[in-house]
Design a protein around this motif. Sequence first.
Motif, mmCIF file in Angstrom:
data_model
loop_
_atom_site.group_PDB
_atom_site.id
_atom_site.type_symbol
_atom_site.label_atom_id
_atom_site.label_comp_id
_atom_site.label_asym_id
_atom_site.label_seq_id
_atom_site.Cartn_x
_atom_site.Cartn_y
_atom_site.Cartn_z
ATOM 1 N N ASP A 95 0.846 -1.187 0.000
ATOM 2 C CA ASP A 95 0.000 0.000 0.000
ATOM 3 C C ASP A 95 0.885 1.241 0.000
ATOM 4 O OD1 ASP A 95 -1.798 2.066 0.557
ATOM 5 O OD2 ASP A 95 -3.045 0.789 1.837
ATOM 6 N N VAL A 96 0.716 2.105 -0.988
ATOM 7 C CA VAL A 96 1.528 3.316 -1.054
ATOM 8 C C VAL A 96 0.741 4.549 -0.639
ATOM 9 C CG1 VAL A 96 2.967 2.369 -2.891
ATOM 10 C CG2 VAL A 96 0.982 3.765 -3.486
ATOM 11 N N ALA A 97 -0.507 4.370 -0.246
ATOM 12 C CA ALA A 97 -1.360 5.523 0.049
ATOM 13 C C ALA A 97 -0.973 6.225 1.343
ATOM 14 C CB ALA A 97 -2.824 5.088 0.113
ATOM 15 N N THR A 98 -0.260 5.543 2.240
ATOM 16 C CA THR A 98 0.037 6.122 3.543
ATOM 17 C C THR A 98 1.388 6.815 3.606
ATOM 18 O OG1 THR A 98 0.934 3.998 4.272
ATOM 19 C CG2 THR A 98 -1.405 4.416 4.709
ATOM 20 N N MET A 99 2.131 6.864 2.521
ATOM 21 C CA MET A 99 3.436 7.506 2.563
ATOM 22 C C MET A 99 3.284 9.016 2.777
ATOM 23 S SD MET A 99 4.646 7.359 -1.419
ATOM 24 C CE MET A 99 4.975 5.621 -1.218
ATOM 25 N N PRO A 100 4.300 9.683 3.332
ATOM 26 C CA PRO A 100 4.171 11.113 3.634
ATOM 27 C C PRO A 100 4.020 11.944 2.364
ATOM 28 C CG PRO A 100 6.443 10.409 3.863
ATOM 29 C CD PRO A 100 5.632 9.163 3.684
ATOM 30 N N HIS A 101 3.257 13.008 2.483
ATOM 31 C CA HIS A 101 2.975 13.861 1.330
ATOM 32 C C HIS A 101 3.734 15.174 1.419
ATOM 33 C CE1 HIS A 101 -0.865 11.418 1.818
ATOM 34 N NE2 HIS A 101 -0.340 11.008 0.684
ATOM 35 N N ASP A 102 4.032 15.707 0.252
ATOM 36 C CA ASP A 102 4.648 17.039 0.129
ATOM 37 C C ASP A 102 5.984 17.130 0.843
ATOM 38 O OD1 ASP A 102 2.390 17.885 -1.345
ATOM 39 O OD2 ASP A 102 1.301 18.284 0.503
ATOM 40 N N VAL A 103 6.697 16.014 0.921
ATOM 41 C CA VAL A 103 8.057 15.990 1.448
ATOM 42 C C VAL A 103 8.967 15.504 0.327
ATOM 43 C CG1 VAL A 103 9.622 14.966 3.133
ATOM 44 C CG2 VAL A 103 7.266 15.482 3.791
ATOM 45 N N GLU A 104 10.001 16.275 0.020
ATOM 46 C CA GLU A 104 10.912 15.847 -1.042
ATOM 47 C C GLU A 104 11.890 14.822 -0.491
ATOM 48 O OE1 GLU A 104 14.084 17.458 -4.399
ATOM 49 O OE2 GLU A 104 13.093 18.894 -3.071
ATOM 50 N N PHE A 105 11.939 13.681 -1.155
ATOM 51 C CA PHE A 105 12.864 12.630 -0.777
ATOM 52 C C PHE A 105 13.968 12.520 -1.823
ATOM 53 C CE2 PHE A 105 9.325 11.525 1.865
ATOM 54 C CZ PHE A 105 9.904 10.958 2.984
ATOM 55 N N PRO A 106 15.170 12.139 -1.405
ATOM 56 C CA PRO A 106 16.276 12.039 -2.362
ATOM 57 C C PRO A 106 16.078 10.941 -3.391
ATOM 58 C CG PRO A 106 16.922 11.134 -0.243
ATOM 59 C CD PRO A 106 15.598 11.815 -0.032
ATOM 60 N N GLY A 107 15.240 9.961 -3.064
ATOM 61 C CA GLY A 107 15.031 8.885 -4.017
ATOM 62 C C GLY A 107 13.795 8.075 -3.704
ATOM 63 N N ALA A 108 13.238 7.485 -4.757
ATOM 64 C CA ALA A 108 12.136 6.537 -4.619
ATOM 65 C C ALA A 108 12.581 5.227 -5.248
ATOM 66 C CB ALA A 108 10.877 7.067 -5.306
ATOM 67 N N PHE A 109 12.499 4.156 -4.476
ATOM 68 C CA PHE A 109 12.860 2.825 -4.961
ATOM 69 C C PHE A 109 11.574 2.164 -5.467
ATOM 70 C CE2 PHE A 109 15.904 4.064 -1.742
ATOM 71 C CZ PHE A 109 17.126 3.717 -2.297
ATOM 72 N N VAL A 110 11.426 2.102 -6.788
ATOM 73 C CA VAL A 110 10.171 1.660 -7.406
ATOM 74 C C VAL A 110 10.296 0.222 -7.889
ATOM 75 C CG1 VAL A 110 8.526 2.062 -9.282
ATOM 76 C CG2 VAL A 110 9.567 4.003 -8.086
ATOM 77 N N ARG A 111 9.327 -0.587 -7.512
ATOM 78 C CA ARG A 111 9.237 -1.958 -8.010
ATOM 79 C C ARG A 111 7.883 -2.131 -8.699
ATOM 80 N NH1 ARG A 111 11.260 -4.899 -2.629
ATOM 81 N NH2 ARG A 111 10.852 -2.818 -1.828
ATOM 82 N N ARG A 112 7.921 -2.146 -10.020
ATOM 83 C CA ARG A 112 6.718 -2.328 -10.838
ATOM 84 C C ARG A 112 7.097 -3.166 -12.052
ATOM 85 N NH1 ARG A 112 3.201 -3.666 -13.839
ATOM 86 N NH2 ARG A 112 1.485 -2.397 -14.657
ATOM 87 N N GLU A 113 6.500 -4.333 -12.172
ATOM 88 C CA GLU A 113 6.779 -5.224 -13.299
ATOM 89 C C GLU A 113 6.300 -4.575 -14.596
ATOM 90 O OE1 GLU A 113 5.667 -9.787 -14.760
ATOM 91 O OE2 GLU A 113 4.916 -8.988 -12.858
ATOM 92 N N LEU A 114 7.179 -4.539 -15.623
ATOM 93 C CA LEU A 114 6.844 -3.929 -16.908
ATOM 94 C C LEU A 114 7.428 -4.746 -18.053
ATOM 95 C CD1 LEU A 114 7.499 -0.165 -16.028
ATOM 96 C CD2 LEU A 114 5.261 -1.254 -16.301
ATOM 97 N N ASP A 115 6.797 -4.616 -19.218
ATOM 98 C CA ASP A 115 7.168 -5.402 -20.396
ATOM 99 C C ASP A 115 7.738 -4.474 -21.464
ATOM 100 O OD1 ASP A 115 7.368 -7.243 -22.441
ATOM 101 O OD2 ASP A 115 5.357 -8.066 -22.159
ATOM 102 N N ASN A 116 8.708 -4.969 -22.224
ATOM 103 C CA ASN A 116 9.266 -4.145 -23.301
ATOM 104 C C ASN A 116 8.705 -4.519 -24.671
ATOM 105 O OD1 ASN A 116 10.549 -6.612 -23.650
ATOM 106 N ND2 ASN A 116 12.554 -5.725 -24.101
ATOM 107 N N GLU A 117 7.758 -5.446 -24.716
ATOM 108 C CA GLU A 117 7.184 -5.852 -25.996
ATOM 109 C C GLU A 117 5.743 -5.396 -26.166
ATOM 110 O OE1 GLU A 117 7.720 -10.017 -26.538
ATOM 111 O OE2 GLU A 117 9.909 -9.863 -26.734
#
Length: 293
Positions: A95-117
């Motif tokens: 669940d990503v809905a509870t993360m803090p808002h309007d705070v700049e973070f140095p990085g976001a580690f994103v895990r989302r399965e994606l296809d190149n075809e």
Amino acid sequence: FIPNTIKVGTATDNAIPNQLDKHNPTLSSFQFYYRLGSKFQLLGQPDDGYRFYCWVNEDGTDGVVGEAVSSQSTMKAAGVTRTAKFGIDVNEMKDVATMPHDVEFPGAFVRRELDNESYSTICLPFDLTSLAGTPYQGASVLKFVGVEKIKENGVNKAELQFEPVTFSATDYMEAGVPYLIKVTENIQPGTLNYEKLFKNVTCPKLTGTNAYGGYDVEADGFAFHAVMNPSSFPASKTNLFMVADNRLATLYEAADINGLRGYFTVPADYDASKVHIKIMDKTATSVETVPEV
């Protein structure tokens, strides 16, 4: 809540109330803990939704991203303090809905399965104003712009029209909005390239969202819905999901769907096999139409 930076030291450093670290001398790896109130937690394993990003060097510059927390051996000395930076964990299975808002973070580690075809649906909790220099550089990103309804031999058909996002000052990937994306490399769970780092991100507070934490893009009775968080969906003939080869399909039985995605809803008198994706260029000329099943 963990701030995006936290100053840490040894247990003898009492100058930082509620942000005080301790070390465990019995561990050869020398691990640091942060304290918020009465709670101690490993610095390298912060609360769900956060990730240790890097140490700040003594000259104020960022250290190596993801460098081992225990690498700062000089902090074993009493009274030594250093600053640690935190990023955010953006995971399609959490669940990503509870993360803090309007705070700049140095990085976001994103895990989302994606296809190149073929295209995949995607929504992110932060704006992405440019693909240059990001893990999605070179990707094709499309936005939902309208519907063309067709009546053929008494059968209702529809083409869901998409146009490329230009990544200009007024046209970019907005937080909480669903898009289609085709990346240049497969991004698959269990591989080294599954986790992608996006630097300097802010997650705005999303208001007026749907039941799945994102926004809806509607056109003439059809809609493209963002699914920010993992969610359960019932079997339905009017809910369409992207499958292989850019096709749309219904759920014949209830299913759990990961987050950072999107799905479509169509009027009840439109069969899924007669609804297709149509990609337009800026002159409204079709460059790709998915054929019927």
